[in-house]
Every structure is written in structure tokens, then in C-alpha cells.
Design a protein around this motif. Structure first.
Motif, PDB file in Angstrom:
ATOM      1  N   ALA A 296       0.817  -1.220   0.000  1.00 38.14           N
ATOM      2  CA  ALA A 296       0.000   0.000   0.000  1.00 38.14           C
ATOM      3  C   ALA A 296       0.846   1.261   0.000  1.00 38.14           C
ATOM      4  CB  ALA A 296      -0.920   0.007   1.226  1.00 38.14           C
ATOM      5  N   LYS A 297       0.294   2.319  -0.569  1.00 39.23           N
ATOM      6  CA  LYS A 297       0.816   3.662  -0.359  1.00 39.23           C
ATOM      7  C   LYS A 297       0.374   4.081   1.046  1.00 39.23           C
ATOM      8  CE  LYS A 297       0.068   4.893  -5.237  1.00 39.23           C
ATOM      9  NZ  LYS A 297      -0.751   3.705  -5.614  1.00 39.23           N
ATOM     10  N   VAL A 298       1.286   4.672   1.805  1.00 32.93           N
ATOM     11  CA  VAL A 298       1.012   4.950   3.207  1.00 32.93           C
ATOM     12  C   VAL A 298       1.216   6.436   3.509  1.00 32.93           C
ATOM     13  CG1 VAL A 298       1.500   4.286   5.589  1.00 32.93           C
ATOM     14  CG2 VAL A 298       1.897   2.640   3.732  1.00 32.93           C
ATOM     15  N   GLY A 299       0.296   7.000   4.280  1.00 30.72           N
ATOM     16  CA  GLY A 299       0.415   8.375   4.745  1.00 30.72           C
ATOM     17  C   GLY A 299      -0.511   8.598   5.916  1.00 30.72           C
ATOM     18  N   TRP A 300      -0.634   9.854   6.353  1.00 26.81           N
ATOM     19  CA  TRP A 300      -1.646  10.187   7.347  1.00 26.81           C
ATOM     20  C   TRP A 300      -2.346  11.471   6.924  1.00 26.81           C
ATOM     21  CZ3 TRP A 300       0.897  11.431  12.789  1.00 26.81           C
ATOM     22  CH2 TRP A 300       1.788  12.474  12.680  1.00 26.81           C
ATOM     23  N   SER A 301      -3.429  11.816   7.614  1.00 26.85           N
ATOM     24  CA  SER A 301      -4.223  12.981   7.211  1.00 26.85           C
ATOM     25  C   SER A 301      -4.149  14.038   8.302  1.00 26.85           C
ATOM     26  CB  SER A 301      -5.678  12.590   6.945  1.00 26.85           C
ATOM     27  OG  SER A 301      -6.276  12.052   8.112  1.00 26.85           O
ATOM     28  N   VAL A 302      -3.994  15.289   7.880  1.00 26.84           N
ATOM     29  CA  VAL A 302      -3.809  16.400   8.818  1.00 26.84           C
ATOM     30  C   VAL A 302      -4.938  17.408   8.647  1.00 26.84           C
ATOM     31  CG1 VAL A 302      -2.268  18.284   9.494  1.00 26.84           C
ATOM     32  CG2 VAL A 302      -1.305  16.069   8.811  1.00 26.84           C
ATOM     33  N   ALA A 303      -5.490  17.856   9.770  1.00 25.37           N
ATOM     34  CA  ALA A 303      -6.519  18.893   9.750  1.00 25.37           C
ATOM     35  C   ALA A 303      -5.851  20.228   9.427  1.00 25.37           C
ATOM     36  CB  ALA A 303      -7.220  18.977  11.102  1.00 25.37           C
ATOM     37  N   GLN A 304      -6.142  20.747   8.257  1.00 28.96           N
ATOM     38  CA  GLN A 304      -5.506  21.976   7.792  1.00 28.96           C
ATOM     39  C   GLN A 304      -6.333  23.179   8.243  1.00 28.96           C
ATOM     40  OE1 GLN A 304      -2.609  21.715   6.020  1.00 28.96           O
ATOM     41  NE2 GLN A 304      -2.676  19.500   5.873  1.00 28.96           N
ATOM     42  N   GLN A 305      -5.664  24.159   8.835  1.00 30.59           N
ATOM     43  CA  GLN A 305      -6.363  25.346   9.340  1.00 30.59           C
ATOM     44  C   GLN A 305      -6.469  26.449   8.301  1.00 30.59           C
ATOM     45  OE1 GLN A 305      -7.642  24.752  12.490  1.00 30.59           O
ATOM     46  NE2 GLN A 305      -6.719  22.809  11.910  1.00 30.59           N
ATOM     47  N   ALA A 306      -5.644  26.379   7.239  1.00 31.66           N
ATOM     48  CA  ALA A 306      -5.616  27.436   6.216  1.00 31.66           C
ATOM     49  C   ALA A 306      -5.492  28.801   6.876  1.00 31.66           C
ATOM     50  CB  ALA A 306      -6.853  27.356   5.313  1.00 31.66           C
ATOM     51  N   LEU A 307      -4.499  28.926   7.759  1.00 28.70           N
ATOM     52  CA  LEU A 307      -4.278  30.173   8.489  1.00 28.70           C
ATOM     53  C   LEU A 307      -3.664  31.226   7.572  1.00 28.70           C
ATOM     54  CD1 LEU A 307      -2.804  28.685  11.793  1.00 28.70           C
ATOM     55  CD2 LEU A 307      -5.162  29.424  11.370  1.00 28.70           C
ATOM     56  N   VAL A 308      -4.140  32.455   7.708  1.00 31.35           N
ATOM     57  CA  VAL A 308      -3.654  33.571   6.895  1.00 31.35           C
ATOM     58  C   VAL A 308      -3.238  34.688   7.837  1.00 31.35           C
ATOM     59  CG1 VAL A 308      -4.253  35.254   5.130  1.00 31.35           C
ATOM     60  CG2 VAL A 308      -5.189  32.936   5.002  1.00 31.35           C
ATOM     61  N   PRO A 309      -1.985  35.176   7.744  1.00 32.89           N
ATOM     62  CA  PRO A 309      -1.546  36.213   8.681  1.00 32.89           C
ATOM     63  C   PRO A 309      -2.108  37.593   8.325  1.00 32.89           C
ATOM     64  CG  PRO A 309       0.217  35.731   7.125  1.00 32.89           C
ATOM     65  CD  PRO A 309      -0.893  34.745   6.845  1.00 32.89           C
ATOM     66  N   ALA A 310      -2.516  38.316   9.348  1.00 41.00           N
ATOM     67  CA  ALA A 310      -2.826  39.729   9.177  1.00 41.00           C
ATOM     68  C   ALA A 310      -1.508  40.478   9.017  1.00 41.00           C
ATOM     69  CB  ALA A 310      -3.596  40.241  10.388  1.00 41.00           C
TER      70      ALA A 310
ATOM     71  N   GLY B 167       8.724  11.914   3.285  1.00 38.18           N
ATOM     72  CA  GLY B 167       9.098  10.563   2.905  1.00 38.18           C
ATOM     73  C   GLY B 167       7.923   9.618   2.767  1.00 38.18           C
ATOM     74  N   ASP B 168       6.721  10.065   3.115  1.00 42.12           N
ATOM     75  CA  ASP B 168       5.529   9.220   2.949  1.00 42.12           C
ATOM     76  C   ASP B 168       5.145   9.130   1.473  1.00 42.12           C
ATOM     77  OD1 ASP B 168       5.465   8.894   5.667  1.00 42.12           O
ATOM     78  OD2 ASP B 168       3.656  10.073   6.002  1.00 42.12           O
ATOM     79  N   ASP B 169       4.196   8.254   1.193  1.00 41.96           N
ATOM     80  CA  ASP B 169       3.716   8.080  -0.174  1.00 41.96           C
ATOM     81  C   ASP B 169       2.671   9.126  -0.545  1.00 41.96           C
ATOM     82  OD1 ASP B 169       5.230   5.617  -0.701  1.00 41.96           O
ATOM     83  OD2 ASP B 169       3.910   4.760   0.825  1.00 41.96           O
ATOM     84  N   PHE B 170       2.002   9.686   0.453  1.00 35.21           N
ATOM     85  CA  PHE B 170       1.029  10.749   0.240  1.00 35.21           C
ATOM     86  C   PHE B 170       0.744  11.417   1.573  1.00 35.21           C
ATOM     87  CE2 PHE B 170      -1.585   7.223   1.587  1.00 35.21           C
ATOM     88  CZ  PHE B 170      -2.580   7.793   2.358  1.00 35.21           C
ATOM     89  N   LEU B 171       0.094  12.571   1.509  1.00 36.93           N
ATOM     90  CA  LEU B 171      -0.426  13.250   2.694  1.00 36.93           C
ATOM     91  C   LEU B 171      -1.897  13.525   2.481  1.00 36.93           C
ATOM     92  CD1 LEU B 171      -0.094  14.892   5.402  1.00 36.93           C
ATOM     93  CD2 LEU B 171       0.273  16.892   3.946  1.00 36.93           C
ATOM     94  N   GLY B 172      -2.716  13.215   3.473  1.00 35.82           N
ATOM     95  CA  GLY B 172      -4.136  13.540   3.418  1.00 35.82           C
ATOM     96  C   GLY B 172      -4.379  14.963   3.901  1.00 35.82           C
ATOM     97  N   VAL B 173      -5.028  15.759   3.071  1.00 39.13           N
ATOM     98  CA  VAL B 173      -5.348  17.148   3.400  1.00 39.13           C
ATOM     99  C   VAL B 173      -6.830  17.235   3.751  1.00 39.13           C
ATOM    100  CG1 VAL B 173      -5.560  19.479   2.449  1.00 39.13           C
ATOM    101  CG2 VAL B 173      -3.511  18.125   1.991  1.00 39.13           C
ATOM    102  N   GLN B 174      -7.152  17.785   4.925  1.00 35.20           N
ATOM    103  CA  GLN B 174      -8.532  17.893   5.382  1.00 35.20           C
ATOM    104  C   GLN B 174      -8.831  19.360   5.670  1.00 35.20           C
ATOM    105  OE1 GLN B 174      -8.700  13.325   6.697  1.00 35.20           O
ATOM    106  NE2 GLN B 174      -9.446  14.737   8.212  1.00 35.20           N
ATOM    107  N   SER B 175      -9.765  19.932   4.914  1.00 36.84           N
ATOM    108  CA  SER B 175      -9.964  21.377   4.936  1.00 36.84           C
ATOM    109  C   SER B 175     -11.451  21.709   4.898  1.00 36.84           C
ATOM    110  CB  SER B 175      -9.262  22.010   3.726  1.00 36.84           C
ATOM    111  OG  SER B 175      -9.587  23.370   3.597  1.00 36.84           O
ATOM    112  N   TYR B 176     -11.827  22.694   5.719  1.00 35.88           N
ATOM    113  CA  TYR B 176     -13.219  23.134   5.785  1.00 35.88           C
ATOM    114  C   TYR B 176     -13.360  24.651   5.733  1.00 35.88           C
ATOM    115  CZ  TYR B 176     -14.195  18.335   7.175  1.00 35.88           C
ATOM    116  OH  TYR B 176     -14.294  16.967   7.191  1.00 35.88           O
ATOM    117  N   THR B 177     -12.462  25.366   6.409  1.00 36.06           N
ATOM    118  CA  THR B 177     -12.581  26.818   6.489  1.00 36.06           C
ATOM    119  C   THR B 177     -11.203  27.423   6.678  1.00 36.06           C
ATOM    120  OG1 THR B 177     -13.835  28.628   7.540  1.00 36.06           O
ATOM    121  CG2 THR B 177     -12.905  26.933   8.993  1.00 36.06           C
ATOM    122  N   SER B 178     -11.134  28.751   6.740  1.00 33.87           N
ATOM    123  CA  SER B 178      -9.878  29.470   6.922  1.00 33.87           C
ATOM    124  C   SER B 178     -10.054  30.503   8.021  1.00 33.87           C
ATOM    125  CB  SER B 178      -9.472  30.157   5.609  1.00 33.87           C
ATOM    126  OG  SER B 178      -8.338  30.980   5.785  1.00 33.87           O
TER     127      SER B 178
END
Length: 383
Positions: free
Chosen positions: A199-213, A237-248
Motif C-alpha cells: 500500500a501507499k502509506v500516509g496520514w491525514s492532517v486537519a488543515q487550518q488554512a491560516l492567513v496572517p494579518a 518521505g511518505d507516499d502521500f499526505l491527506g489534506v482535510q480542509s473546511y474553512t480558513s
């Protein structure tokens, strides 16, 4: 629309505890029952433990070609070192059912809930955590033959927040010490999976989509490290990264600026920001380095208005296409979620492409499911 890979994955996601029902051996089940009125109960959930075939068929019939679901650790290892062959066989049947229906299975090994005994040992803060998780992963490998995509841990940054609250040291920012232990657990799982599966192996990260003032770039970078980049570095070094995004959200000199109340906010109180997916993909692509391919493992909106769900998803896909046009390597898009499910203590926020009557368990596809299936059939075309 930018050109997507021919084998681009179009799917939807679920997790075991939120859909299966009666996950009595988990820490979340116990927490729900000890919380009084503070949390609603998952109970039978959507009875997907028995009805997963129906769920998958609805996705496949709509035109999707992939399904992300999870293995529930508490069902597979109800007591320390005691593994359920029947539990493992159940999840193998899910994998085979997905394949039979033409859905590529993307299998998550840990999605927030853990066995009660693991929590009693200290959970992710305990000295046994990495060894316990590694042993569990070794056992699950026996059912992963032919599976091409495996997510080790879902949103470890949010797990770090949850674990700190469990220890009475709650903080709205992930605990980096716990985060480092989760990175260690992930790296150990990756080694095992690479040794024992293809299998291709990775993990998924909750992305905050932070934007600096203006003037808050340093504060934003510090928060990004605690919230995301520690985990992005752990994915190198992983095979992929899971991106999880809802808002910024914006970051000023004092930290993250809360979303003010607004009639346009979603049922979770988040700002309506379909463009957040593009921000998240670009940042993840740069932060991981080594050009690790990305999967959008979760993206969606909590709303009772399905037309708004379609509009949000169309905007998010446009943002995805924009990132791809800039050279970001995206291999798939998974909507959160396949069904209106148990949202970790609440039933009100509805994210699903499929409505479920919780008395009869009758599934009713929403127009958004057919719409997303049409996008998939057209190879990404939104019209």
C-alpha cells in the motif's frame, strides 16, 4: 479546470465510530455515557456496521470511484493483545465489497476513537502508546492485501488537542509533546506497512488554512508549526499526505481570530470558505517538501441546505483545480461525508451526501451526491 490524473480518486469519507453504531469497547462510547447532557449518544449511529454494502452501492451508482472508511481498533483488539479474527474478517469484507462495486478502498487505521483499555493506559500520552499502536497495525496488515491507500492516523493534530484535554491540561492549540509521540507512532506504522503490504502509506492532517494579518507573520508561523507543520514534517518521505480542509482563519498579533457570529456561517459556526481548500493544498505542498503527493481526504460543509453544499463543493473544487494548475500534485478528492453521521457528540451538523433516517435507517441520496457523481463521470467537469 486543470488536467487531473486519469486515475484521480473521486470519493466520500466516513469513520467507524460515527457510522457503525454500538462501538461499546471504545473510549468515545464511554465518554459519551459519562458526559451527561454535555454530549449526545452515538448509539446505533447509522447501523453501517451491517449496512455498509448499501452505503457503498449508493456511492458507486452515483458515479464515484473510491470510498474512504476506517477500521475500528476497539473491535479488532477488545482487550490488550487479544485480537478478534471475526472483527478483522468484517473489515476485509468491507474492502472486498468496495472492490466488487468499483470503489477504490482508502483505509484509515485510527480515526479518533481508541479501545477503552488503551485510554486507561494513558492513551496517546502513555508510555505504551507507540508499541500498542504498532502491534495493532501489524495485525491489521493481514487484511490489507491489495489495498493501495492506507491512512495511519486521522488528524493527529486534533488528537493532540483531545489528549491534552483528557489529561486535564486542555489547550486550544495542539500539544507538541503529544504531537511528537504521534509522529513517532506514525513513523513506526509506516515501517510496518511498508514491510508487510504494497500500500501507499500516509496520514491525514486537519488543515487550518491560516492567513496572517499584516505584521502577524511570525505569530502565524508559530501557530502553523503547532497546528500543522509538525505533522507535515512527520509526513516527509511518505507516499502521500491527506489534506482535510473546511474553512480558513486569520491570525493577528494575539493569535487566531475567532469567526464572529454571522448568518452565513455553517452549522458548526465556521465561516463559509470554499477557497480554504486551495490555501490548505498550497501550504501542505510546500511544508512537506520532497513533493509528497496529496489526497484531499476530507472537505465539506455542515448545512441543511443541499444547494449550498453543491455551491460550496464547486467552489472548493475550483480552488483545487487552481492549485493543480500551479503544480501541486493532487491525486484525489473525498467529500466529508458520505452520510449525515454522528459528529463527535452532536447529531445536528449534517455534512452528508446521503440523508439517513435514524429510526428506520433508510438512506436517501441528496442531489449533491448525484452532482458530485456527475463531476466524477466527467473527469472533474463542473457542468
Amino acid at each position: 479546470m486543470s488536467a487531473l490524473p486519469r486515475d484521480f480518486l473521486w470519493g466520500a469519507s466516513t469513520s467507524p465510530h460515527q457510522t457503525e453504531g454500538n462501538n461499546t469497547g471504545s473510549d468515545w462510547w464511554r465518554m459519551e455515557h459519562l458526559a451527561g447532557d454535555r454530549l449526545e449518544l452515538s448509539g446505533d449511529a447509522l447501523d453501517s456496521y451491517h449496512r455498509y454494502g448499501e452505503d457503498m452501492r449508493l456511492l458507486a451508482d452515483a458515479g464515484l470511484n473510491a470510498y474512504r472508511f476506517g477500521v475500528e481498533w476497539a473491535r479488532v483488539e477488545p482487550e490488550p493483545g487479544e485480537f478478534s479474527r471475526a472483527g478483522l474478517a468484517h473489515y476485509r469484507r468491507m474492502i472486498e465489497t468496495a472492490r466488487e462495486l468499483g470503489l477504490e478502498p482508502v483505509v484509515t487505521l485510527h480515526h479518533f476513537s481508541s479501545p477503552k483499555w488503551f485510554a486507561d493506559e494513558g492513551g496517546w500520552t502513555g508510555d505504551t502508546a507507540v508499541d500498542r499502536f504498532t502491534r495493532y497495525v501489524e495485525e491489521v496488515c493481514v487484511i490489507l492485501d491489495g489495498v493501495e491507500w492506507v491512512v495511519t492516523i486521522n488528524e493527529p493534530n486534533l488528537l493532540a488537542v483531545m489528549a491534552s484535554y483528557t489529561q486535564g491540561e486542555g489547550s486550544p492549540v495542539p500539544d507538541t509533546g503529544i504531537g511528537e509521540r504521534l509522529v513517532h507512532a506514525h513513523r513506526a506504522a509506516v515501517r510496518v506497512l511498508r514491510e508487510r503490504t504494497s500500500a501507499k502509506v500516509g496520514w491525514s492532517v486537519a488543515q487550518q488554512a491560516l492567513v496572517p494579518a499584516p505584521g502577524a507573520e511570525v505569530v502565524c508561523a508559530q501557530l502553523r508549526y503547532a497546528w500543522e507543520d509538525l505533522y507535515h514534517h512527520g509526513a516527509r518521505g511518505d507516499d502521500f499526505l491527506g489534506v482535510q480542509s473546511y474553512t480558513s482563519q486569520t491570525v493577528d498579533s494575539r493569535g487566531v481570530v475567532p469567526h464572529p457570529p454571522h448568518p452565513g456561517n455553517t452549522l458548526t459556526g465556521w465561516a463559509y470558505r470554499p477557497d480554504a481548500l486551495g490555501i490548505a493544498l498550497r501550504h501542505a505542498w510546500e511544508a512537506v517538501e520532497g513533493r509528497v503527493p496529496l489526497l484531499v481526504t476530507e472537505n465539506g460543509i455542515a448545512t441543511a441546505d443541499d444547494a449550498r453544499r453543491i455551491a460550496y463543493t464547486a467552489g472548493a473544487l475550483e480552488a483545487l483545480y487552481g492549485a493543480v494548475a500551479e503544480g501541486v500534485d493532487v491525486r484525489g478528492y473525498f467529500h466529508w461525508s458520505a452520510l449525515d453521521n454522528f459528529e463527535w457528540g452532536r447529531w445536528e451538523p449534517t455534512f452528508g451526501l446521503i440523508e439517513v433516517d435514524r429510526e428506520t435507517f433508510v438512506r436517501t441520496p441528496k442531489p449533491s451526491l448525484g452532482w458530485l457523481g456527475g463531476v466524477a463521470r466527467r473527469g472533474g467537469g463542473l457542468e
